[in-house]
Design a protein around this motif. Sequence first.
Motif: not given
Length: 183
Positions: A106-108, A103-104, A110-111
């Motif tokens: 994917k967030k990185h 999950r982390e 995306y950012m």
Amino acid sequence: MQTKTNSIAWNPMEPMNFTAANENCNCYSFDARKLEEAKCVHKDHVSAVLDIDYSPTGREFVTGSYDRTFSCDASYVISGSDDTNLRLWKAKASEQLGVILPRERKKHEYMEAVKNRYKHLPEVKRILRHRHLPKPIYKAGLLRRTMADAEKRKEDRRRAHSAPGSLMPRKSVRKNRIIQEIE
């Protein structure tokens, strides 16, 4: 050169290019086939640059300076000091060490995609370029820029108020530190 060159590093991917770390707070990149002027002048150190080395990809280099700063490179930088200690630094201070959960990750990702998509906007460019500097380094940099601006204004005024042809022609920043080539 006018001041002492402390270290030279050859680019591993482009063997005709090298960069020299200099006492005058700058690094100079040269092409060995055309030594009469530097390809690029790398500024922003506030004290003598002591050492330099390229990353294995040849795209970045790291510098060590007497002002105790270094430039970003890959993921880690090892520095040594006169107190006989070696220090391991993360090049990206905000980057998390250890295992990253999906999950982390994917967030990185995306950012990073958002930053890449909007990198042409002035506000995003400013955020991407921002690097935190310690207060003494920041103040020394401001002082150094003030002195350079004052010297430039003085030279401009001297040129404006002197007889035509009495002053030497202007030298570019890339050429002004080179005295002669020795073979």
